[in-house]
Design a protein around this motif. Structure first.
Motif, mmCIF file in Angstrom:
data_model
loop_
_atom_site.group_PDB
_atom_site.id
_atom_site.type_symbol
_atom_site.label_atom_id
_atom_site.label_comp_id
_atom_site.label_asym_id
_atom_site.label_seq_id
_atom_site.Cartn_x
_atom_site.Cartn_y
_atom_site.Cartn_z
ATOM 1 N N GLY A 15 57.534 38.158 55.770
ATOM 2 C CA GLY A 15 57.310 39.370 54.984
ATOM 3 C C GLY A 15 56.919 39.094 53.546
ATOM 4 N N VAL A 16 56.167 38.024 53.304
ATOM 5 C CA VAL A 16 55.847 37.612 51.932
ATOM 6 C C VAL A 16 54.708 38.444 51.355
ATOM 7 C CG1 VAL A 16 54.921 35.727 50.507
ATOM 8 C CG2 VAL A 16 56.700 35.264 52.215
ATOM 9 N N GLN A 17 54.936 38.947 50.148
ATOM 10 C CA GLN A 17 53.892 39.635 49.391
ATOM 11 C C GLN A 17 53.867 39.062 47.979
ATOM 12 O OE1 GLN A 17 53.147 43.883 51.286
ATOM 13 N NE2 GLN A 17 54.886 43.942 49.897
ATOM 14 N N LYS A 18 52.679 39.123 47.363
ATOM 15 C CA LYS A 18 52.545 38.623 45.999
ATOM 16 C C LYS A 18 51.619 39.534 45.217
ATOM 17 C CE LYS A 18 52.826 35.765 42.480
ATOM 18 N NZ LYS A 18 54.072 35.613 41.723
ATOM 19 N N THR A 19 52.101 39.958 44.037
ATOM 20 C CA THR A 19 51.274 40.715 43.102
ATOM 21 C C THR A 19 51.500 40.147 41.713
ATOM 22 O OG1 THR A 19 50.819 42.887 42.147
ATOM 23 C CG2 THR A 19 53.078 42.479 42.862
ATOM 24 N N TYR A 20 50.449 40.136 40.919
ATOM 25 C CA TYR A 20 50.559 39.647 39.545
ATOM 26 C C TYR A 20 50.702 40.787 38.540
ATOM 27 C CZ TYR A 20 49.155 35.083 41.340
ATOM 28 O OH TYR A 20 49.100 33.896 42.042
ATOM 29 N N ASP A 21 50.223 41.969 38.934
ATOM 30 C CA ASP A 21 50.234 43.091 37.989
ATOM 31 C C ASP A 21 51.107 44.262 38.442
ATOM 32 O OD1 ASP A 21 48.778 44.158 40.072
ATOM 33 O OD2 ASP A 21 46.896 44.339 38.958
ATOM 34 N N GLY A 22 51.796 44.090 39.573
ATOM 35 C CA GLY A 22 52.656 45.152 40.073
ATOM 36 C C GLY A 22 51.931 46.237 40.839
ATOM 37 N N GLU A 23 50.603 46.134 40.932
ATOM 38 C CA GLU A 23 49.822 47.158 41.636
ATOM 39 C C GLU A 23 48.982 46.573 42.772
ATOM 40 O OE1 GLU A 23 47.484 49.393 38.900
ATOM 41 O OE2 GLU A 23 49.184 50.001 37.648
ATOM 42 N N ASN A 24 48.250 45.506 42.466
ATOM 43 C CA ASN A 24 47.333 44.944 43.451
ATOM 44 C C ASN A 24 47.966 43.751 44.154
ATOM 45 O OD1 ASN A 24 44.950 46.633 42.717
ATOM 46 N ND2 ASN A 24 45.245 45.602 40.744
ATOM 47 N N LEU A 25 48.037 43.828 45.479
ATOM 48 C CA LEU A 25 48.637 42.747 46.256
ATOM 49 C C LEU A 25 47.596 41.660 46.529
ATOM 50 C CD1 LEU A 25 50.772 44.768 48.837
ATOM 51 C CD2 LEU A 25 51.621 43.312 46.984
ATOM 52 N N VAL A 26 47.908 40.440 46.103
ATOM 53 C CA VAL A 26 47.050 39.292 46.378
ATOM 54 C C VAL A 26 47.330 38.764 47.784
ATOM 55 C CG1 VAL A 26 46.403 36.965 45.604
ATOM 56 C CG2 VAL A 26 47.044 38.710 43.933
ATOM 57 N N GLY A 44 39.321 30.919 53.791
ATOM 58 C CA GLY A 44 38.875 32.250 53.393
ATOM 59 C C GLY A 44 38.018 32.178 52.152
ATOM 60 N N PRO A 45 37.349 33.275 51.818
ATOM 61 C CA PRO A 45 36.524 33.311 50.604
ATOM 62 C C PRO A 45 37.390 33.291 49.354
ATOM 63 C CG PRO A 45 36.638 35.489 51.601
ATOM 64 C CD PRO A 45 37.326 34.553 52.557
ATOM 65 N N SER A 46 36.771 33.112 48.191
ATOM 66 C CA SER A 46 37.496 33.146 46.919
ATOM 67 C C SER A 46 38.203 34.492 46.759
ATOM 68 C CB SER A 46 36.525 32.946 45.750
ATOM 69 O OG SER A 46 35.923 31.670 45.825
ATOM 70 N N GLY A 47 39.463 34.439 46.316
ATOM 71 C CA GLY A 47 40.219 35.668 46.102
ATOM 72 C C GLY A 47 40.855 36.242 47.346
ATOM 73 N N SER A 48 40.834 35.495 48.455
ATOM 74 C CA SER A 48 41.369 36.042 49.712
ATOM 75 C C SER A 48 42.878 35.875 49.837
ATOM 76 C CB SER A 48 40.681 35.366 50.910
ATOM 77 O OG SER A 48 40.916 33.967 50.897
ATOM 78 N N GLY A 49 43.489 35.057 48.968
ATOM 79 C CA GLY A 49 44.942 34.879 49.002
ATOM 80 C C GLY A 49 45.411 33.539 49.527
ATOM 81 N N LYS A 50 44.487 32.712 50.019
ATOM 82 C CA LYS A 50 44.886 31.448 50.657
ATOM 83 C C LYS A 50 45.542 30.472 49.678
ATOM 84 C CE LYS A 50 40.239 29.441 50.193
ATOM 85 N NZ LYS A 50 39.788 30.480 49.221
ATOM 86 N N THR A 51 44.951 30.312 48.478
ATOM 87 C CA THR A 51 45.508 29.372 47.503
ATOM 88 C C THR A 51 46.835 29.879 46.954
ATOM 89 O OG1 THR A 51 43.318 28.553 46.901
ATOM 90 C CG2 THR A 51 45.080 28.178 45.327
ATOM 91 N N THR A 52 46.968 31.182 46.769
ATOM 92 C CA THR A 52 48.238 31.751 46.314
ATOM 93 C C THR A 52 49.347 31.434 47.311
ATOM 94 O OG1 THR A 52 47.095 33.541 45.158
ATOM 95 C CG2 THR A 52 49.416 33.884 45.647
ATOM 96 N N CYS A 53 49.042 31.496 48.608
ATOM 97 C CA CYS A 53 50.042 31.148 49.635
ATOM 98 C C CYS A 53 50.480 29.699 49.487
ATOM 99 C CB CYS A 53 49.473 31.379 51.032
ATOM 100 S SG CYS A 53 49.269 33.114 51.441
ATOM 101 N N LEU A 54 49.510 28.812 49.263
ATOM 102 C CA LEU A 54 49.829 27.390 49.092
ATOM 103 C C LEU A 54 50.673 27.172 47.840
ATOM 104 C CD1 LEU A 54 48.857 24.689 50.612
ATOM 105 C CD2 LEU A 54 47.556 24.301 48.530
ATOM 106 N N MET A 55 50.328 27.852 46.752
ATOM 107 C CA MET A 55 51.069 27.692 45.503
ATOM 108 C C MET A 55 52.499 28.221 45.629
ATOM 109 S SD MET A 55 49.157 26.072 43.342
ATOM 110 C CE MET A 55 48.554 25.146 44.769
#
Length: 369
Positions: A15-26, A44-55
């Motif tokens: 159930g992992v979610q990530k947002t940097y601004d509290g509105e848009n889910l990465v 995935g393409p740039s901005g798709s969320g793959k690198t954020t998952c790794l980080m």
């Protein structure tokens, strides 16, 4: 999508979610299990969320909601250096003032591994990556491929549970990149590593992985083996993103078991495999790979036949890509082996094209034909 029993699972996103601004889910509601010894690529393409998952897995980012587990240990608040995870980056991140041997010894010293054991581990990993003769050289004295092997060895020398790789081959030229793909794949098999690999290069993902998770807009669109992703895409995005693909917009006329009849272009019809299509009248995106399109003589025996016009020949050594105009689409490609190509075909000529029912898919579509 699960990898078997809980005992076989090393990494779990729940159930992992990530947002940097509290509105848009990465990253949106990620549920993913990775088995011990698996090589899983996040693609995935740039901005798709793959690198954020790794980080988040590495500990450089924290999930907004949900949990990440490594084995039985919850990682959310555990600092990166306590996670027993190896990391390989695109820029290598080697210490330039240290020799190869000293670079490899560094993570062992940080973990207070006894000197005799550290010596043995460094010697063994140098043999594994076949760089023993370069032990006393500094990174600037090595080629790009050698530096990448040292970076990989440094991530492996302390025997981590998990190795993360973030676009590690992006800085290499094509030939060296392909060589390193196979080298990493063989190391994975030889050492029984669990690897999570991030790339935007779909051919790299298909070459190296046990499974590939295709990301778009923070959501896994499909996770599957490379062969199943290519042969059985679950939606139009995956079909377009994985491999080369022809798309024809149409509308479903009839639905019959696992197939449907689709009308497209200027009154043309085809029978197609039905994927995410539930009823007649629905708009659809027809998808067919260029190598499944037959030309002229071989098209005559196909159950689905159309007429097109040749717009361009692209010679690629062992095969030609023949760009045609079909049903208003002037980017429709057929892939023809050089040994089967008819040399009398010319640009502008009318050509018969055909395909089997099972080689064309009727997928979801957001655009009206």
């Amino acid at each position: 999508m699960q990898t078997g029993s809980d005992a076989d699972t090393l990494v779990r996103f729940s159930g992992v979610q990530k947002t940097y601004d509290g509105e848009n889910l990465v990253v949106r509601d990620l549920n993913l299990s990775i088995g011990k010894g698996e090589f899983v690529t996040l693609l995935g393409p740039s901005g798709s969320g793959k690198t954020t998952c790794l980080m988040m897995l590495a500990g450089f980012e924290v999930p907004t909601t949900g949990d990440i587990f490594l084995g039985e240990q919850r990682l959310n608040t555990l600092p990166p250096h306590k996670r027993n995870i190896g990391m390989v980056f695109q820029n290598y991140a080697l210490f330039p003032h240290m020799t190869v041997e000293e670079n490899l010894r560094f993570p062992l010293q940080a973990r207070k591994v006894p000197r005799a054991e550290a010596d043995e581990r460094v010697s063994r990993i140098l043999d594994t990556i076949k760089l023993g003769e370069f032990a006393k050289r500094r990174p600037t004295q090595l080629s790009g491929g050698q530096q990448q092997r040292v970076a990989l060895a440094r991530a492996l020398v302390f025997e981590p549970q998990l190795v993360l790789m973030d676009e590690p081959l992006g800085a290499l030229d094509k030939q060296l990149r392909e060589h390193m793909q196979l080298e990493i794949k063989h190391l994975h098999e030889q050492l029984g590593l669990t690897v999570v690999f991030v790339t935007h290069d779909q051919s790299e993902a298909l070459t190296m992985s046990d499974r590939v998770a295709v990301f778009n807009d923070g959501v896994i669109q499909q996770i599957d083996t490379p062969q199943n992703l290519y042969e059985n895409p679950s939606n139009a995005f995956v079909a377009q993103f994985i491999g080369e693909n022809n798309t024809l917009l149409g509308r479903v006329e009839t639905v019959e078991d696992n197939y449907c009849r689709v009308r497209f272009g200027q009154g043309l019809t085809t029978r197609a495999r039905r994927v995410n299509i539930h009823e007649a009248g629905a708009p659809t995106s027809l998808s067919i790979r260029p190598e499944r399109v037959h030309l002229n003589g071989s098209a005559a025996t196909m159950p689905n036949k159309v007429t097109g016009h040749i717009r361009e020949f692209i010679y690629l050594g062992d095969h030609l890509r023949v760009r045609c105009e079909v049903a208003g689409n002037d980017q429709f490609m057929a892939r023809v082996p050089v040994t089967e190509f008819c040399p009398t075909l010319k640009v502008g000529a009318e050509v018969a094209l055909g395909w089997r029912d099972e080689d064309i898919r009727s997928l979801d579509c957001t655009a009206n034909p």
